[in-house]
Write an enzyme that holds these catalytic residues in place. Structure first.
Site, PDB file in Angstrom:
ATOM      1  N   CYS A   1       0.827  -1.214   0.000  1.00 28.73           N
ATOM      2  CA  CYS A   1       0.000   0.000   0.000  1.00 28.73           C
ATOM      3  C   CYS A   1       0.856   1.257   0.000  1.00 28.73           C
ATOM      4  CB  CYS A   1      -0.926  -0.013   1.207  1.00 28.73           C
ATOM      5  SG  CYS A   1      -0.066  -0.054   2.796  1.00 28.73           S
TER       6      CYS A   1
ATOM      7  N   HIS B   1      -1.838   1.302   7.213  1.00 29.55           N
ATOM      8  CA  HIS B   1      -2.223   1.327   5.801  1.00 29.55           C
ATOM      9  C   HIS B   1      -1.996   2.722   5.231  1.00 29.55           C
ATOM     10  CE1 HIS B   1      -4.162  -0.112   2.216  1.00 29.55           C
ATOM     11  NE2 HIS B   1      -5.181   0.728   2.310  1.00 29.55           N
TER      12      HIS B   1
ATOM     13  N   ASN C   1      -8.190   4.481  -2.276  1.00 28.47           N
ATOM     14  CA  ASN C   1      -7.550   3.275  -1.755  1.00 28.47           C
ATOM     15  C   ASN C   1      -6.854   2.525  -2.889  1.00 28.47           C
ATOM     16  OD1 ASN C   1      -6.805   1.317   0.089  1.00 28.47           O
ATOM     17  ND2 ASN C   1      -8.866   1.031   0.896  1.00 28.47           N
TER      18      ASN C   1
END
Length: 519
Positions: free
Chosen positions: A301, A433, A483
């Protein structure tokens, strides 16, 4: 010679006696033969009788086993027939509320192979779940079994009854699971793994359904749905979201430029206060963002957030459409990061600073670590000048004066299942994240799901509006975040997360770690 003969006195009576003895010997010989014959015959008959009864016993046992096997087979066939009947009935149920696509079984209908696999999987699941200790079948030759046969038969009937009662729900969940497998292209090693994944899916499905029933109540402003992570266990999710790497203080001091210093260097005069900036900012409308990408099962990520940030600011600076740069290059070549085992956007930007980043077409993403850095493939490398950062109270200023910025968040199970609305659920206590912050906004509570990027089922929206009170129809403030879980997740790959009016409340950790590339 003559004298010897004369000595023998042979009379008639002597001759008769000799004849009698000879007859007696003959009779004894015959009697012995008869006795032996009778003995042999008797033994043969006894042997035949023994063999006959032994064979008859074996035949009876074989017949009994055959009957038992037939009984078990009949029971299994009855179960499968019942499953098939329920599946047919379930397919005709079209009047149920449709929380999301898995309420219908159109894809299952008519697919014989999938139906057979479904029944096989579910039959094994029900046998394991309803009878974990594998209760032995009734044995007529076992005295203990005979003594308790009534109780055992009753227990087995009760177990079967419980199985039949739960079959409707299980067949419903299983049919949804097969549709889920098709949509997300799920492949499992064997039926045992498939059963484990089915249990995980069912747990998450029920969690989603329970949550969506409460939307609008107790201030809940977002909905959930199953997604690519819904066959994960909680332990697997915890392992997937790894803690972000720490940043050495000396590197941060050496390379980071504060937001206000960066603005001063570029002779940009910011607004005096946060409230002086527009109430809405959404870079999805600026044509500087590529569609959300998918990091897959690789813990990269940090690479997607940093590369996505570079892509957006590159397009914004040169007033061009966004160009894809290489996440795989950073995963393979950034030695300060740990590839698919985690990293940090700052360390990724540091790699750009020293080595540059090449186009995505030159170094395509594989979703796993390569043993070697293959940066020789790069025909062109674009570098950055410095690394900028901002404080929580500067987020709105950063979005207006710089553009999209990289932030770290604390992802939880509730975050993972997000589907639409403004997320106000529980977050993880640690930052685990990295994502791209691309805007902010506000909306009336009653209009949360009227956003053009939202694709929430109309029944859920209706229930939401029925559950909220008119007196609570206040304004809600939110962040817009891109995302890296593909465009099928959330609101087209994005999530709206609640914030306060000034944007400095660090909800979900947003604002603690903030970086952006300076080109």
């Amino acid at each position: 010679m003559i004298n010897d003969i004369r000595r023998i006195n042979i009379t008639t009576s002597s001759i008769e006696s000799l004849n009698e003895n000879s007859k007696y010997l003959k009779r004894n010989h015959k009697r012995t033969i008869k006795i032996c014959a009778y003995a042999i015959t008797t033994f043969a008959l006894f042997f035949i009788v023994v063999v006959y009864f032994k064979n008859q016993t074996n035949v009876n046992d074989a017949n009994r086993n055959t009957l038992a096997a037939i009984d078990e087979t009949s029971l299994m066939n009855k179960e499968i027939a019942y499953l098939r009947e329920i599946l047919k009935k379930y397919k005709t149920k079209t009047n149920e509320n449709n929380e999301y696509a898995y309420e219908k079984n159109d894809d299952i209908n008519g697919d014989g192979e999938d139906e057979h696999e479904l029944l096989l999987m579910l039959h094994k699941f029900l046998k394991n779940k309803g009878n974990p200790n594998k209760i032995d079948r009734f044995d007529i030759n076992n005295n203990d079994s005979n003594k308790n046969r009534g109780n055992e038969n009753i227990d087995q009937i009760n177990i079967l009854s419980q199985k039949l009662e739960s079959m409707h729900d299980n067949i419903k969940y299983a049919s949804k699971f097969f549709k889920y497998m098709k949509e997300y292209n799920k492949k499992y090693k064997n039926i045992d793994e498939q059963l484990v994944r089915f249990e995980n899916f069912k747990t998450n499905y029920m969690k989603v359904k329970k949550h969506n029933e409460m939307v609008g109540k107790n201030g809940i402003t977002y909905v959930q749905k199953v997604n690519q992570f819904s066959d994960f266990s909680k332990e697997e999710l915890d392992s997937y979201f790894k803690k972000l790497l720490p940043i050495p203080h000396n590197l941060k001091t050496k390379h980071v430029v504060p937001l206000k210093t960066h603005l001063d260097d570029n002779k940009i005069k910011p607004k005096e206060g946060v409230l002086d900036y527009p109430e809405q900012r959404d870079y999805r409308e600026w044509n500087i963002l590529l569609p959300p990408k998918d990091q897959g099962m690789c813990g990269s990520c940090w690479a997607f957030a940093s590369v996505g940030n570079y892509e957006a600011l590159f397009a914004k600076k040169y007033s061009i459409l966004p160009i894809s740069f290489s996440e795989q290059q950073v995963v393979d070549c950034s030695s300060d990061n740990f590839g698919c085992d985690g990293g940090h956007p700052f360390l990724s930007f540091l790699y750009f600073l020293n080595n540059g980043v090449c186009f995505g077409d030159n170094y395509e993403y594989k979703a796993h670590d390569d043993f070697f850095c293959l940066s020789y493939r790069c025909a062109y490398r674009s570098k950055l000048k410095k690394i900028g950062n901002a404080y929580p109270y500067e987020l709105i200023m950063s979005l207006n004066e710089v553009g999209p910025i990289t932030v770290n968040v604390g992802v939880s199970d509730e975050f993972v299942l997000y589907s639409g609305g403004i997320f106000d659920g529980t977050c993880a206590s640690e930052l685990n994240h990295s994502v791209l912050l691309v805007g902010y906004g506000k909306v009336k509570r009653s209009l949360v799901f009227e956003d053009s990027h939202t694709n929430v089922d109309s029944n859920l929206i209706k229930n939401y509006k029925e559950n909220i009170k008119d007196s609570d129809d206040d304004y809600l403030y939110y962040w817009i975040i891109r995302n890296s879980w593909s465009s099928t997740w959330g609101e087209g790959g994005y999530i709206r997360i609640k914030r306060n009016k000034l944007g400095d409340d660090v909800f979900c950790g947003i604002g603690i770690d903030v970086f952006f590339p300076i080109l």
